[in-house]
Design a protein around this motif. Structure first.
Motif, PDB file in Angstrom:
ATOM      1  N   PHE A 140       5.426  -9.941  12.308  1.00 58.76           N
ATOM      2  CA  PHE A 140       5.818  -8.772  11.522  1.00 58.76           C
ATOM      3  C   PHE A 140       5.434  -7.518  12.309  1.00 58.76           C
ATOM      4  CE2 PHE A 140       6.322 -10.221   6.878  1.00 58.76           C
ATOM      5  CZ  PHE A 140       6.918 -11.404   7.287  1.00 58.76           C
ATOM      6  N   THR A 142       5.130  -4.534  10.795  1.00 54.31           N
ATOM      7  CA  THR A 142       4.422  -3.578   9.942  1.00 54.31           C
ATOM      8  C   THR A 142       3.037  -4.044   9.537  1.00 54.31           C
ATOM      9  OG1 THR A 142       5.392  -4.581   7.982  1.00 54.31           O
ATOM     10  CG2 THR A 142       6.583  -2.744   8.996  1.00 54.31           C
ATOM     11  N   MET A 175       2.847 -19.049   6.941  1.00 52.39           N
ATOM     12  CA  MET A 175       2.526 -17.644   7.196  1.00 52.39           C
ATOM     13  C   MET A 175       1.072 -17.562   7.637  1.00 52.39           C
ATOM     14  SD  MET A 175       5.297 -15.994   6.417  1.00 52.39           S
ATOM     15  CE  MET A 175       4.756 -14.309   6.256  1.00 52.39           C
TER      16      MET A 175
ATOM     17  N   ASP B 250      11.019  -6.970   8.726  1.00 52.88           N
ATOM     18  CA  ASP B 250       9.943  -7.870   8.278  1.00 52.88           C
ATOM     19  C   ASP B 250      10.327  -8.590   6.992  1.00 52.88           C
ATOM     20  OD1 ASP B 250       8.485  -7.182  10.427  1.00 52.88           O
ATOM     21  OD2 ASP B 250       7.012  -5.942   9.378  1.00 52.88           O
ATOM     22  N   GLY B 254      10.314 -12.547   6.534  1.00 51.33           N
ATOM     23  CA  GLY B 254       9.659 -13.250   5.437  1.00 51.33           C
ATOM     24  C   GLY B 254      10.625 -14.164   4.707  1.00 51.33           C
ATOM     25  N   THR B 287       4.887 -17.177  -0.760  1.00 50.97           N
ATOM     26  CA  THR B 287       3.967 -16.358   0.034  1.00 50.97           C
ATOM     27  C   THR B 287       4.734 -15.562   1.098  1.00 50.97           C
ATOM     28  OG1 THR B 287       2.225 -17.985  -0.275  1.00 50.97           O
ATOM     29  CG2 THR B 287       1.923 -16.419   1.516  1.00 50.97           C
ATOM     30  N   ALA B 288       5.653 -16.250   1.757  1.00 46.33           N
ATOM     31  CA  ALA B 288       6.433 -15.585   2.810  1.00 46.33           C
ATOM     32  C   ALA B 288       7.314 -14.495   2.191  1.00 46.33           C
ATOM     33  CB  ALA B 288       7.290 -16.608   3.554  1.00 46.33           C
ATOM     34  N   ALA B 291       5.202 -11.574   1.298  1.00 39.91           N
ATOM     35  CA  ALA B 291       4.799 -10.844   2.511  1.00 39.91           C
ATOM     36  C   ALA B 291       5.949  -9.958   3.005  1.00 39.91           C
ATOM     37  CB  ALA B 291       4.382 -11.822   3.602  1.00 39.91           C
ATOM     38  N   GLY B 292       7.185 -10.489   2.945  1.00 36.96           N
ATOM     39  CA  GLY B 292       8.339  -9.714   3.378  1.00 36.96           C
ATOM     40  C   GLY B 292       8.584  -8.507   2.493  1.00 36.96           C
ATOM     41  N   ALA B 295       6.013  -5.934   3.031  1.00 34.55           N
ATOM     42  CA  ALA B 295       6.268  -5.197   4.281  1.00 34.55           C
ATOM     43  C   ALA B 295       7.325  -4.132   4.064  1.00 34.55           C
ATOM     44  CB  ALA B 295       6.694  -6.168   5.377  1.00 34.55           C
TER      45      ALA B 295
END
Lengths: 225, 349
Positions: A140, A142, A175, B250, B254, B287-288, B291-292, B295
């Protein structure tokens, strides 16, 4: 691993890794890893699906050279419990080594070898596997998060008492979050083995795991944002 | 044996210069034997033949100096002091290092020779001998000479630079060994290359000056050095500014991971074995996805990333520290450099 409780063994290894001074040689990164997995093992030998679950504890170390080559070793062990009629609980122990070549930052080509043992009160079954695969690493921009997708084949699967499988593969997605030299990750992992029918029905076996992995890195930093 | 003789014959035949020098050497040996037997009158004509312009054979500088020296010594024994001094001067002019051994020659001969030295002024430096010098513990040695008391300056300079190292500047009389520590005036180790060693002298007895130069090369023998770390590439640095587009990328990453987890649990599993841990895959996929989305939301407004800036600074500092450490180790290795000195072609006044 033997039939004894593997948790103390894994804990000991984890403690050793935690206390061992990490080698911080230029261009070399050394990492120690500890993990716990919620494992689900399913097997069907023609009499219906037998399911067992349990926690596996693992520990390992990774040495990365110039961010191009990574060598990792790991051990894991735990117990799988089942409610299936006529089935026994099993202890699982394994040790493995893996080499990864990282041609570009987002891709790693991997080769691995692993030995695993399932033990019950009356028998022990050894698995030896050799695998090849690839891992895609999505960093990522960010945040210090990395997504991982992994797939591989197991061209060598040797199980005592069983022929080689027709299908043997692994896959994973997960992740990982990093903060400084510490990283934590959550991964879904799959192993699938389809053994041929040798007259007594096909044996289908599958292991899925949800793994939380904790890593401490010392030495050079990885070249990811 | 016949082959050996034939080979020697061919060698001698193929080298008239060497054969001529042998003729001269034979003549000198014969004259010296006569001198040692005190048959001076017979020795002198042989020596005069060697230094005569009519002598048909090649004569090396050393042979000519030897002939003049024995002529001087012979004539001194015959009581012809002026002629003896003249021949001694001829020997000294050709080789200022020429000297008479007080153990082998009479005091009268030595006195005449010293007189000749006072009447002749020349400086010289011996050809530089090949050698290996560790500047930390050793010194290179050059041998110079003045035929009598004179002001002498010995300088060493790189052939392609102006800076000179003055090795000696004082009054000198006779032979002197001059030592060099391998450093230039600014304290640097002499770099590899060609060097000139020059001597200039001015007589304190005669109104005469003389000079001579010889050349040598210096090479370095240094342990292998480490390469410094290259500059950090953009891929090795964190983004220092958060961009809106990065948040969208991102988010996509994710979602890719989330889709991958679900795909593994649905496509790669053996459907004959049931769910295949789908709930576990959903946990990772969620979770992914979170997270995306996080972001994306986090990057709604462009801004600097102080943590990344600090981390990049830490990486730059770490690299600089590593390079400083490498430079320090290299400096220690360079300090171990050994100078390899070899004589070079060229000699001049």
């Amino acid at each position: 691993m033997t039939r004894g409780d593997p948790i103390p063994v894994a804990s000991g290894i984890l403690l050793c890794l935690a206390l061992a001074p990490a080698a911080g040689i230029a261009q070399i990164t050394v990492s120690g890893t500890a993990g716990v997995s919620l494992a689900e093992h399913r097997v069907d030998i023609g009499n219906g699906i037998e399911e067992s679950r349990g926690l596996l504890f693992g520990a390992g170390g990774v040495v990365a050279f110039r961010s191009r080559l990574e060598i990792s070793i790991g051990v894991a062990g735990g117990s799988l419990s089942t409610d299936a009629a006529g089935a026994e609980n099993r202890d699982v122990g394994e040790v493995g080594i893996e080499a990864s070549f990282v041609p570009v930052r987002w891709l790693a080509l991997q080769g691995s070898a692993r030995s695993r043992a399932y033990s019950t009160a009356i028998a022990r079954q050894h698995w030896t596997t050799v695998g090849v695969g690839a891992e895609v690493r999505l960093d990522f921009a960010t945040s210090p998060v990395r997504g991982v997708l992994r797939g591989g084949l197991l061209p060598v699967v040797a199980v005592n008492g069983l022929p080689g499988p027709d299908v043997a593969l692994t896959a994973a997605a997960g992740m990982e979050y990093r903060s400084g030299s510490i990283a934590g990750g959550l991964f879904y992992e799959l192993e699938r083995y389809d053994f041929p029918d040798v007259g007594t029905g096909r044996r289908l076996e599958q292991v899925t795991k949800l793994t939380f992995r904790f890593t401490v890195r010392r030495g050079g930093r990885a070249s990811r944002p | 044996m016949r082959r050996l003789v034939l080979g020697l014959t061919l060698v001698v035949a193929a080298s008239p210069s060497a054969r001529a020098q042998t003729e001269t050497g034979d003549q000198l040996r014969q004259a010296e034997d006569l001198y040692e037997r005190l048959e001076i009158e017979r020795a002198v004509p042989l020596l005069r033949q060697v230094v005569a312009t009519s002598w048909p054979h090649a004569v090396t500088q050393d042979q000519r100096v030897e002939a003049y020296t024995y002529l001087g010594a012979s004539l001194a024994l015959l009581g012809m002091g002026d002629s003896a001094a003249m021949y001694f001067r001829s020997a000294i002019e050709r080789d200022p290092f020429t000297d008479l051994d007080a153990q082998r020659f009479t005091p009268a001969q030595v006195a005449l020779f010293r007189q000749a030295r006072r009447l002749t002024f020349a400086v010289a430096v011996r050809p530089v001998a090949a050698g290996r010098v560790d500047p930390r513990t050793e010194r290179a040695t050059f041998t110079v000479v003045t035929t009598h008391r004179a002001s002498l300056r010995v300088e060493l300079r790189p052939a392609d630079e102006k800076g000179a190292v003055e090795l000696f500047h004082d009054v000198n009389d006779g032979l002197r060994e001059v030592r060099w520590d391998g450093l230039l005036p600014d304290g640097r180790l002499a770099p590899p290359g060609r060097y000139e060693l020059g001597v200039v002298g001015r007589s304190q007895l005669l109104a005469r000056s003389d000079s001579m130069r010889v050349y040598f090369t210096v090479a370095h023998e240094t342990p292998p050095l480490e390469d410094t770390l290259p500059d950090l590439s953009p891929a090795q640095l964190l983004p220092e500014r958060l961009l809106v587009a990065a948040g969208a990328k991102d988010l996509i990453k994710g979602l890719v991971i989330a889709a991958g987890a679900l795909a593994v649990s649905s496509v790669a599993v053996n459907r004959d074995l049931g769910r295949g841990g789908r709930a576990l895959a959903i946990a990772v996929g969620a979770t992914a996805g979170i997270a995306g989305v996080t972001a994306l939301l986090n990057a709604r407004h462009e801004r600097d990333l102080p943590a990344n800036i600090a981390e990049n600074g830490r990486r730059r500092v770490a690299r600089a520290a590593a390079n400083a450490s490498i430079a320090h180790r290299n400096a220690e290795k360079i300090a171990e450099t050994v100078l390899i000195i070899r004589p070079a072609a060229g000699v001049g006044p």
